[in-house]
Design an enzyme around this catalytic site. Structure first.
Site, mmCIF file in Angstrom:
data_model
loop_
_atom_site.group_PDB
_atom_site.id
_atom_site.type_symbol
_atom_site.label_atom_id
_atom_site.label_comp_id
_atom_site.label_asym_id
_atom_site.label_seq_id
_atom_site.Cartn_x
_atom_site.Cartn_y
_atom_site.Cartn_z
ATOM 1 N N SER A 10 102.638 -91.824 49.214
ATOM 2 C CA SER A 10 103.261 -93.028 49.761
ATOM 3 C C SER A 10 102.890 -93.173 51.230
ATOM 4 C CB SER A 10 104.785 -92.947 49.585
ATOM 5 O OG SER A 10 105.271 -91.704 50.052
ATOM 6 N N GLU A 12 104.069 -94.993 55.003
ATOM 7 C CA GLU A 12 105.205 -95.567 55.747
ATOM 8 C C GLU A 12 104.727 -96.503 56.855
ATOM 9 O OE1 GLU A 12 108.461 -92.889 56.741
ATOM 10 O OE2 GLU A 12 108.508 -93.743 58.756
ATOM 11 N N ASP A 103 119.636 -92.764 64.144
ATOM 12 C CA ASP A 103 120.038 -92.256 65.469
ATOM 13 C C ASP A 103 120.409 -93.446 66.328
ATOM 14 O OD1 ASP A 103 119.420 -89.430 65.212
ATOM 15 O OD2 ASP A 103 117.332 -90.081 65.060
ATOM 16 N N PHE A 210 107.189 -87.876 70.449
ATOM 17 C CA PHE A 210 107.868 -87.952 69.147
ATOM 18 C C PHE A 210 108.411 -86.588 68.755
ATOM 19 C CE2 PHE A 210 105.200 -91.405 66.763
ATOM 20 C CZ PHE A 210 106.015 -92.390 67.255
ATOM 21 N N HIS A 260 103.577 -88.015 51.941
ATOM 22 C CA HIS A 260 104.070 -89.288 52.490
ATOM 23 C C HIS A 260 103.468 -89.413 53.891
ATOM 24 C CE1 HIS A 260 107.025 -92.534 53.319
ATOM 25 N NE2 HIS A 260 107.158 -91.983 54.519
HETATM 26 P P1 FAD Z 1 121.953 -86.516 57.920
HETATM 27 O O1 FAD Z 1 121.456 -85.987 56.630
HETATM 28 O O2 FAD Z 1 123.289 -87.175 57.947
HETATM 29 O O3 FAD Z 1 121.940 -85.299 58.958
HETATM 30 C C1 FAD Z 1 122.108 -85.525 60.346
HETATM 31 C C2 FAD Z 1 122.589 -84.257 61.028
HETATM 32 O O4 FAD Z 1 123.949 -84.030 60.711
HETATM 33 C C3 FAD Z 1 121.863 -82.992 60.590
HETATM 34 O O5 FAD Z 1 121.807 -82.137 61.698
HETATM 35 C C4 FAD Z 1 122.773 -82.406 59.515
HETATM 36 O O6 FAD Z 1 122.623 -81.005 59.379
HETATM 37 C C5 FAD Z 1 124.125 -82.766 60.086
HETATM 38 N N1 FAD Z 1 125.157 -82.980 59.070
HETATM 39 C C6 FAD Z 1 125.051 -83.672 57.924
HETATM 40 N N2 FAD Z 1 126.222 -83.690 57.265
HETATM 41 C C7 FAD Z 1 127.108 -83.012 58.044
HETATM 42 C C8 FAD Z 1 128.495 -82.691 57.948
HETATM 43 N N3 FAD Z 1 129.221 -83.121 56.900
HETATM 44 N N4 FAD Z 1 129.068 -81.977 58.943
HETATM 45 C C9 FAD Z 1 128.350 -81.579 60.020
HETATM 46 N N5 FAD Z 1 127.026 -81.843 60.168
HETATM 47 C C10 FAD Z 1 126.419 -82.553 59.197
HETATM 48 N N6 FAD Z 1 115.640 -93.163 61.455
HETATM 49 C C11 FAD Z 1 115.893 -94.488 61.536
HETATM 50 O O7 FAD Z 1 116.713 -94.914 62.367
HETATM 51 N N7 FAD Z 1 115.257 -95.399 60.729
HETATM 52 C C12 FAD Z 1 114.372 -94.998 59.772
HETATM 53 O O8 FAD Z 1 113.819 -95.838 59.058
HETATM 54 C C13 FAD Z 1 114.098 -93.592 59.635
HETATM 55 N N8 FAD Z 1 113.246 -93.142 58.688
HETATM 56 C C14 FAD Z 1 113.093 -91.788 58.514
HETATM 57 C C15 FAD Z 1 112.312 -91.322 57.448
HETATM 58 C C16 FAD Z 1 112.151 -89.967 57.231
HETATM 59 C C17 FAD Z 1 111.335 -89.505 56.046
HETATM 60 C C18 FAD Z 1 112.758 -89.020 58.118
HETATM 61 C C19 FAD Z 1 112.552 -87.557 57.919
HETATM 62 C C20 FAD Z 1 113.518 -89.473 59.175
HETATM 63 C C21 FAD Z 1 113.717 -90.852 59.384
HETATM 64 N N9 FAD Z 1 114.531 -91.345 60.401
HETATM 65 C C22 FAD Z 1 114.775 -92.701 60.523
HETATM 66 C C23 FAD Z 1 115.152 -90.427 61.370
HETATM 67 C C24 FAD Z 1 116.571 -90.007 60.940
HETATM 68 O O9 FAD Z 1 117.421 -91.128 60.921
HETATM 69 C C25 FAD Z 1 117.052 -88.966 61.950
HETATM 70 O O10 FAD Z 1 116.348 -87.764 61.774
HETATM 71 C C26 FAD Z 1 118.555 -88.745 61.981
HETATM 72 O O11 FAD Z 1 118.860 -87.974 63.142
HETATM 73 C C27 FAD Z 1 119.094 -87.963 60.790
HETATM 74 O O12 FAD Z 1 119.091 -88.703 59.651
HETATM 75 P P2 FAD Z 1 119.444 -88.006 58.235
HETATM 76 O O13 FAD Z 1 119.470 -89.089 57.249
HETATM 77 O O14 FAD Z 1 118.600 -86.851 57.999
HETATM 78 O O15 FAD Z 1 120.952 -87.540 58.571
#
Ligand code: FAD
Length: 280
Positions: A10, A12, A103, A210, A260
């Site tokens: 895929s 992005e 974020d 980055f 990806h």
């Molecule tokens: P989560 O899975 O919620 O994790 C975030 C943090 O919180 C981690 O440190 C985790 O260990 C911790 N955590 C989770 N649950 C709990 C809990 N219950 N208690 C305590 N700690 C917890 N960002 C964007 O804004 N837009 C995008 O389109 C985008 N695309 C991305 C695509 C990919 C493939 C990747 C890898 C990242 C992308 N990001 C994007 C970045 C991403 O949003 C950031 O890395 C963000 O900081 C974490 O998102 P997450 O979904 O992994 O969060």
């Protein structure tokens, strides 16, 4: 080991902000389409800041007969706004999402109604059942805000348990971190495919910025070599292509379920890596 026909490749994109960016992305997509990816994904700004542009980019991809997967991030959002975004995608026949926390820009106080991505995945499943194939993010070098590797793996598992179908990783240059992470995930009972995210190297300064922000390590030998090239973009490009092609080759040889590519809306580096891997 995944057979090559079953692998998930895929690409992005980020949603362009100008008419020139839209035209450039169209040309990029037309070039990358020829490689036959499973889907194109389009990023989404935290708090919904790119909502309309992400939708426009996704509809253009879909209109060209390709599978499109919008990213959706939940931080800074309300349940109602997420519900509306999901409804818009569903109305347009989009069946694939990359679900993230996102974020918020520093200093933003209102985190909204979701704290973590597992809550978003759960909300998507409750609101839309099995309509969407849901991807989530995974971090072989661990998320920079996680309390510990163990906590981060537990967070990843919560997203899978909430109903995610597969995962895409943050980019990395050290294949061992990925193998270790996959082994730990399997030991934790996670069966979903974990597809490595691949960052082609375009420029050292951008990559360093980055990587500092997202917690991806640039191994010392790669950093030193890239630094030593200064403004010599041809050497950066040639070295970067060698490093990233070798990484992809190693990952596929060790059974990675696909790749990806973070294309940065450019076709050339991804296409060259693809051709060198003999994937066409
Ligand atoms: P989560 O899975 O919620 O994790 C975030 C943090 O919180 C981690 O440190 C985790 O260990 C911790 N955590 C989770 N649950 C709990 C809990 N219950 N208690 C305590 N700690 C917890 N960002 C964007 O804004 N837009 C995008 O389109 C985008 N695309 C991305 C695509 C990919 C493939 C990747 C890898 C990242 C992308 N990001 C994007 C970045 C991403 O949003 C950031 O890395 C963000 O900081 C974490 O998102 P997450 O979904 O992994 O969060």
């Amino acid at each position: 080991m995944t057979g090559s026909a079953d692998r998930i490749f895929s690409f992005e994109f980020f949603p362009p902000a100008t008419p020139e960016g839209v035209a450039k992305l169209r040309a990029t997509r037309e070039q990358l389409e020829r490689l036959g990816p499973k889907f194109f994904s389009v990023t989404f700004g935290a708090g919904g800041s790119t909502r309309d542009r992400t939708l426009a980019a996704v509809l253009e991809i879909q209109g060209a007969g390709q599978r499109a997967a919008p990213h959706i991030s939940c931080i800074g959002s309300t349940r109602e706004s997420i519900r509306a975004t999901l409804a818009a995608y569903r109305e347009h026949g989009i069946g694939h999402l990359v679900a993230l926390r996102g974020d918020l820009p520093s200093g933003t106080a209102d985190v909204g109604e979701f704290r973590y991505a597992n809550e978003l995945v759960e909300f998507i499943r409750v609101a839309t059942g099995d309509w969407f194939h849901v991807e989530v993010a995974a971090y072989p070098e661990y998320h920079p805000q996680s309390a510990s590797p163990r906590e981060d793996l537990a967070s990843f598992k919560r997203k899978i348990d909430a109903g995610a179908d597969s995962a895409i990783t943050q980019y990395f240059f050290n294949a061992d971190s990925y193998y270790h992470f996959v082994d730990e995930a399997v030991a934790a009972g996670i069966e979903a495919p974990i597809v490595p995210g691949i960052m082609p190297i375009l420029s050292f300064s951008k990559l360093a910025r980055f990587s500092d922000a997202c917690g991806a390590e640039i191994p010392r030998w790669i950093r030193r070599k890239l630094e030593s090239f200064g403004d010599d973009t041809a050497s950066i490009r040639a070295f970067g292509l060698d490093v990233v092609t070798d990484l992809c080759d190693d990952l596929l040889a060790h059974g990675a379920p696909g790749l990806h590519f973070y294309t940065l809306n450019q076709a050339s580096l991804t296409t060259i890596i693809w051709q060198r891997l003999g994937l066409s």
